[in-house]
Design a protein around this motif. Structure first.
Motif, PDB file in Angstrom:
ATOM      1  N   ASN A 119       0.822  -1.225   0.000  1.00  0.00           N
ATOM      2  CA  ASN A 119       0.000   0.000   0.000  1.00  0.00           C
ATOM      3  C   ASN A 119       0.853   1.271   0.000  1.00  0.00           C
ATOM      4  O   ASN A 119       0.380   2.340   0.347  1.00  0.00           O
ATOM      5  CB  ASN A 119      -0.963  -0.001   1.191  1.00  0.00           C
ATOM      6  N   GLY A 120       2.129   1.116  -0.375  1.00  0.00           N
ATOM      7  CA  GLY A 120       2.985   2.312  -0.466  1.00  0.00           C
ATOM      8  C   GLY A 120       3.700   2.627   0.833  1.00  0.00           C
ATOM      9  O   GLY A 120       4.356   3.660   0.927  1.00  0.00           O
ATOM     10  N   THR A 121       3.589   1.780   1.836  1.00  0.00           N
ATOM     11  CA  THR A 121       4.306   2.042   3.091  1.00  0.00           C
ATOM     12  C   THR A 121       5.662   1.331   3.076  1.00  0.00           C
ATOM     13  O   THR A 121       6.694   1.965   2.875  1.00  0.00           O
ATOM     14  CB  THR A 121       3.478   1.596   4.317  1.00  0.00           C
ATOM     15  N   GLN A 127       2.182  -2.798  -5.419  1.00  0.00           N
ATOM     16  CA  GLN A 127       3.254  -3.765  -5.753  1.00  0.00           C
ATOM     17  C   GLN A 127       2.841  -5.162  -5.293  1.00  0.00           C
ATOM     18  O   GLN A 127       2.428  -5.354  -4.155  1.00  0.00           O
ATOM     19  CB  GLN A 127       4.564  -3.364  -5.071  1.00  0.00           C
ATOM     20  N   VAL A 128       2.962  -6.124  -6.203  1.00  0.00           N
ATOM     21  CA  VAL A 128       2.603  -7.506  -5.863  1.00  0.00           C
ATOM     22  C   VAL A 128       3.881  -8.262  -5.531  1.00  0.00           C
ATOM     23  O   VAL A 128       4.757  -8.412  -6.379  1.00  0.00           O
ATOM     24  CB  VAL A 128       1.870  -8.199  -7.029  1.00  0.00           C
ATOM     25  N   GLU A 129       3.981  -8.728  -4.291  1.00  0.00           N
ATOM     26  CA  GLU A 129       5.130  -9.552  -3.906  1.00  0.00           C
ATOM     27  C   GLU A 129       4.705 -11.019  -3.928  1.00  0.00           C
ATOM     28  O   GLU A 129       3.627 -11.370  -3.458  1.00  0.00           O
ATOM     29  CB  GLU A 129       5.613  -9.172  -2.507  1.00  0.00           C
ATOM     30  N   VAL A 130       5.569 -11.850  -4.486  1.00  0.00           N
ATOM     31  CA  VAL A 130       5.304 -13.282  -4.594  1.00  0.00           C
ATOM     32  C   VAL A 130       6.109 -13.975  -3.493  1.00  0.00           C
ATOM     33  O   VAL A 130       7.307 -13.753  -3.375  1.00  0.00           O
ATOM     34  CB  VAL A 130       5.757 -13.798  -5.977  1.00  0.00           C
ATOM     35  N   THR A 131       5.468 -14.803  -2.693  1.00  0.00           N
ATOM     36  CA  THR A 131       6.193 -15.412  -1.567  1.00  0.00           C
ATOM     37  C   THR A 131       6.728 -16.803  -1.924  1.00  0.00           C
ATOM     38  O   THR A 131       6.393 -17.367  -2.969  1.00  0.00           O
ATOM     39  CB  THR A 131       5.296 -15.542  -0.323  1.00  0.00           C
ATOM     40  N   GLU A 171      -6.511   2.552  -4.641  1.00  0.00           N
ATOM     41  CA  GLU A 171      -6.923   2.209  -6.017  1.00  0.00           C
ATOM     42  C   GLU A 171      -5.901   1.300  -6.687  1.00  0.00           C
ATOM     43  O   GLU A 171      -6.236   0.371  -7.403  1.00  0.00           O
ATOM     44  CB  GLU A 171      -7.114   3.473  -6.854  1.00  0.00           C
ATOM     45  N   ARG A 172      -4.626   1.586  -6.441  1.00  0.00           N
ATOM     46  CA  ARG A 172      -3.574   0.762  -7.070  1.00  0.00           C
ATOM     47  C   ARG A 172      -3.595  -0.660  -6.523  1.00  0.00           C
ATOM     48  O   ARG A 172      -3.313  -1.609  -7.251  1.00  0.00           O
ATOM     49  CB  ARG A 172      -2.211   1.391  -6.837  1.00  0.00           C
ATOM     50  N   GLN A 173      -3.897  -0.790  -5.251  1.00  0.00           N
ATOM     51  CA  GLN A 173      -4.015  -2.146  -4.698  1.00  0.00           C
ATOM     52  C   GLN A 173      -5.148  -2.899  -5.395  1.00  0.00           C
ATOM     53  O   GLN A 173      -5.002  -4.068  -5.737  1.00  0.00           O
ATOM     54  CB  GLN A 173      -4.295  -2.095  -3.185  1.00  0.00           C
ATOM     55  N   MET A 174      -6.278  -2.196  -5.604  1.00  0.00           N
ATOM     56  CA  MET A 174      -7.416  -2.843  -6.250  1.00  0.00           C
ATOM     57  C   MET A 174      -7.078  -3.227  -7.697  1.00  0.00           C
ATOM     58  O   MET A 174      -7.418  -4.311  -8.160  1.00  0.00           O
ATOM     59  CB  MET A 174      -8.663  -1.937  -6.217  1.00  0.00           C
ATOM     60  N   GLN A 175      -6.380  -2.316  -8.397  1.00  0.00           N
ATOM     61  CA  GLN A 175      -6.011  -2.616  -9.789  1.00  0.00           C
ATOM     62  C   GLN A 175      -5.109  -3.848  -9.858  1.00  0.00           C
ATOM     63  O   GLN A 175      -5.302  -4.728 -10.692  1.00  0.00           O
ATOM     64  CB  GLN A 175      -5.285  -1.424 -10.413  1.00  0.00           C
ATOM     65  N   SER A 176      -4.126  -3.898  -8.957  1.00  0.00           N
ATOM     66  CA  SER A 176      -3.218  -5.048  -8.957  1.00  0.00           C
ATOM     67  C   SER A 176      -3.954  -6.323  -8.562  1.00  0.00           C
ATOM     68  O   SER A 176      -3.705  -7.385  -9.122  1.00  0.00           O
ATOM     69  CB  SER A 176      -2.063  -4.819  -7.982  1.00  0.00           C
ATOM     70  N   LEU A 177      -4.857  -6.192  -7.601  1.00  0.00           N
ATOM     71  CA  LEU A 177      -5.622  -7.365  -7.157  1.00  0.00           C
ATOM     72  C   LEU A 177      -6.448  -7.928  -8.315  1.00  0.00           C
ATOM     73  O   LEU A 177      -6.456  -9.138  -8.545  1.00  0.00           O
ATOM     74  CB  LEU A 177      -6.538  -6.972  -5.986  1.00  0.00           C
ATOM     75  N   LEU A 219     -15.216  -5.570  -6.236  1.00  0.00           N
ATOM     76  CA  LEU A 219     -14.201  -6.465  -6.815  1.00  0.00           C
ATOM     77  C   LEU A 219     -14.868  -7.458  -7.771  1.00  0.00           C
ATOM     78  O   LEU A 219     -14.418  -7.627  -8.907  1.00  0.00           O
ATOM     79  CB  LEU A 219     -13.475  -7.215  -5.699  1.00  0.00           C
ATOM     80  N   LYS A 220     -15.947  -8.083  -7.318  1.00  0.00           N
ATOM     81  CA  LYS A 220     -16.613  -9.090  -8.163  1.00  0.00           C
ATOM     82  C   LYS A 220     -17.148  -8.457  -9.451  1.00  0.00           C
ATOM     83  O   LYS A 220     -17.144  -9.088 -10.510  1.00  0.00           O
ATOM     84  CB  LYS A 220     -17.735  -9.784  -7.392  1.00  0.00           C
ATOM     85  N   SER A 221     -17.613  -7.187  -9.335  1.00  0.00           N
ATOM     86  CA  SER A 221     -18.154  -6.534 -10.532  1.00  0.00           C
ATOM     87  C   SER A 221     -17.045  -6.226 -11.544  1.00  0.00           C
ATOM     88  O   SER A 221     -17.308  -6.003 -12.720  1.00  0.00           O
ATOM     89  CB  SER A 221     -18.887  -5.251 -10.152  1.00  0.00           C
TER      90      SER A 221
END
Ligand code: ZN
Length: 225
Positions: A119-121, A127-131, A171-177, A219-221
């Motif tokens: 979330n920018g912190t 940013q999507v991190e892959v674990t 908004e960026r989190q939602m776009q990435s999600l 999100l579903k929409s």
């Protein structure tokens, strides 16, 4: 005479050969983009590339600009059947920080989720991190209590950094999600009905996660099926 026949035979052979070469070149030189071939590092042998060609036929647009890290190594790929969304219930954080918490406080092997969306912190906004769990395609540790532990066994765990009891994701989190979920839906044929917030996951222990302010219906929409 004999030589002439031989020459004719040779010429015919050459024509056939050139024809074949031209046809083959034509296939390669059309303007279709070649599917991206990704080899997974690991066992020291070449692994089969992911099924990109197949996937591109389903929906070309969603497969542009997919980070390589999202593609699981094909030799260990699991058959995932659901997606489970979490919030971190903290204002800050990233995959590394949650990894430390989950090791130290829960004595787990490491962070419980497959993906963490910043979330920018402590990581970028969206940013999507892959674990390691996704990279190794192993059982998650994000949604306990379900019958046969199905949610951790078969569900992909995505955590968005933030406390959505009090505020909404960025908004960026939602776009990435949305981008990540679309990719996972296509990769595994997961329908909208198998995308859950942690608290509405059938059989999950009582929790507020991912918080009242997480916009599940929005999100579903944004998803097509
Ligand atoms: Zn949760």
């Amino acid at each position: 005479m004999k030589d002439k026949r031989k020459y004719l035979k040779f010429s015919k052979g050459m024509l056939l050969y050139c024809g074949c070469v031209l046809v083959l070149c034509g296939c390669v030189n059309n303007n279709e983009p070649m599917p991206e071939i990704v080899y997974s590092p690991g066992l020291g042998r070449e692994l089969a590339p992911p099924k990109m060609a197949e996937l591109e036929q389903i929906d070309e647009n969603s497969y542009t600009n997919i980070p390589r890290a999202w593609l699981p190594p094909s030799n260990v790929e699991k058959k995932w059947t659901a997606i489970i969304i979490h919030h971190s219930a903290t204002e800050k954080g990233n995959a590394e920080i949650f990894d430390r918490w989950h090791r130290e406080n829960n004595h787990w092997e490491g962070v419980g989720y497959d993906f963490v969306i910043g979330n920018g912190t402590d990581s970028g906004d969206g940013q999507v991190e892959v674990t390691f769990r996704w990279r190794r395609q192993i059982t998650g540790a994000h949604c306990g209590g379900t019958s046969g532990n199905w949610a951790n066994e078969d569900g992909i765990g995505i955590c968005l950094v933030g406390d959505f009891s009090s505020k909404t994701p960025t908004e960026r989190q939602m776009q990435s999600l949305v981008k990540l979920i679309r990719f996972l839906q296509q990769q595994y044929g997961i329908p909208k009905s198998r995308i859950y917030g942690h608290r509405t996951t059938p059989g999950a222990r009582v929790t507020e996660c991912p918080g009242d302010k997480f916009p599940m219906s929005r999100l579903k929409s944004m998803l097509s099926y």
